[in-house]
Design a protein around this motif. Structure first.
Motif, mmCIF file in Angstrom:
data_model
loop_
_atom_site.group_PDB
_atom_site.id
_atom_site.type_symbol
_atom_site.label_atom_id
_atom_site.label_comp_id
_atom_site.label_asym_id
_atom_site.label_seq_id
_atom_site.Cartn_x
_atom_site.Cartn_y
_atom_site.Cartn_z
ATOM 1 N N ILE A 189 0.842 -1.201 0.000
ATOM 2 C CA ILE A 189 0.000 0.000 0.000
ATOM 3 C C ILE A 189 0.873 1.246 0.000
ATOM 4 C CG2 ILE A 189 -1.635 1.349 1.378
ATOM 5 C CD1 ILE A 189 -2.775 -1.402 2.330
ATOM 6 N N SER A 190 1.893 1.279 0.836
ATOM 7 C CA SER A 190 2.786 2.436 0.919
ATOM 8 C C SER A 190 3.511 2.674 -0.412
ATOM 9 C CB SER A 190 3.794 2.231 2.048
ATOM 10 O OG SER A 190 4.699 3.299 2.101
ATOM 11 N N HIS A 238 1.058 3.811 -3.123
ATOM 12 C CA HIS A 238 0.608 5.170 -2.815
ATOM 13 C C HIS A 238 1.615 6.197 -3.336
ATOM 14 C CE1 HIS A 238 -0.311 8.618 0.025
ATOM 15 N NE2 HIS A 238 -1.411 8.460 -0.678
ATOM 16 N N GLU A 239 2.907 5.930 -3.163
ATOM 17 C CA GLU A 239 3.940 6.828 -3.707
ATOM 18 C C GLU A 239 3.894 6.863 -5.228
ATOM 19 O OE1 GLU A 239 7.906 6.952 -2.178
ATOM 20 O OE2 GLU A 239 7.268 6.089 -0.273
ATOM 21 N N GLN A 263 1.169 9.135 -6.450
ATOM 22 C CA GLN A 263 1.365 10.567 -6.225
ATOM 23 C C GLN A 263 2.444 11.174 -7.117
ATOM 24 O OE1 GLN A 263 2.179 10.496 -1.981
ATOM 25 N NE2 GLN A 263 0.128 11.285 -1.571
#
Length: 173
Positions: A94-95, A98-99, A102
């Motif tokens: 997820i982390s 997510h990057e 973005q």
């Protein structure tokens, strides 16, 4: 103003290619990331760059380019869209995704034939959608689906898909 087009024709190729996306190579995009395309191909990065490998399951990725032509304005653009699944729905995945979502990205789509295509070569690519979830049925996706989009003035050129020259391709963990 007339366009000077040199056309040579295209024959029917042998039936040696298969469809689908094998893996995706990603890095932070910056202006001038790639060398200029020559005859529909990019040979290398303009400077030393490292790209990260995102391996995807067979049959879970697609790369398409849609022509957006305006006769009234005399313009042609190509919307390049990559959709792929990342299996696993845990904190580290997820982390990481997510990057990705973005960022403006330099993207190489490597097809099932080992051919790389540089998506967003001039303008980079960005996340335009996606989903995340655990599914409903036992064999549903437990993970994320990511859609990256780029808008360019030409189709995605072919490009490097392995380490060489200024490009270093990491191995997926």
């Amino acid at each position: 103003m007339a366009c000077n087009a040199t056309l040579a024709g295209i024959g029917v190729p042998c039936k040696t290619k298969i469809g689908g996306v094998h893996k995706v190579l990603l890095s932070q995009w910056s202006d001038g990331f790639w060398n200029a395309a020559t005859s529909g191909a990019i040979d290398d990065c303009a400077a030393a760059q490292t790209v990260l490998t995102y391996e995807i399951a067979k049959g879970s990725g697609s790369f398409n380019q849609t022509v957006d032509a305006s006769l009234e304005n005399g313009a042609v653009a190509f919307t390049q869209e990559l959709t792929f699944n990342i299996a696993g729905y845990d904190a580290s995945t997820i982390s990481e995704i997510h990057e990705v979502m973005q960022s403006r990205l330099a993207v190489v789509v490597v097809d099932m034939n080992g051919q790389g295509f540089v998506m967003g070569a001039l303008n980079g690519a960005e996340c335009s959608g996606g989903t995340a979830g655990v599914g409903q049925g036992a064999s549903d996706l437990h993970g994320l689906q990511v859609t990256l989009t780029a808008i360019e003035n030409a189709p995605a050129p072919t490009g490097p898909s392995t380490t060489g020259g200024n490009l270093t391709v990491t191995v997926a963990p």
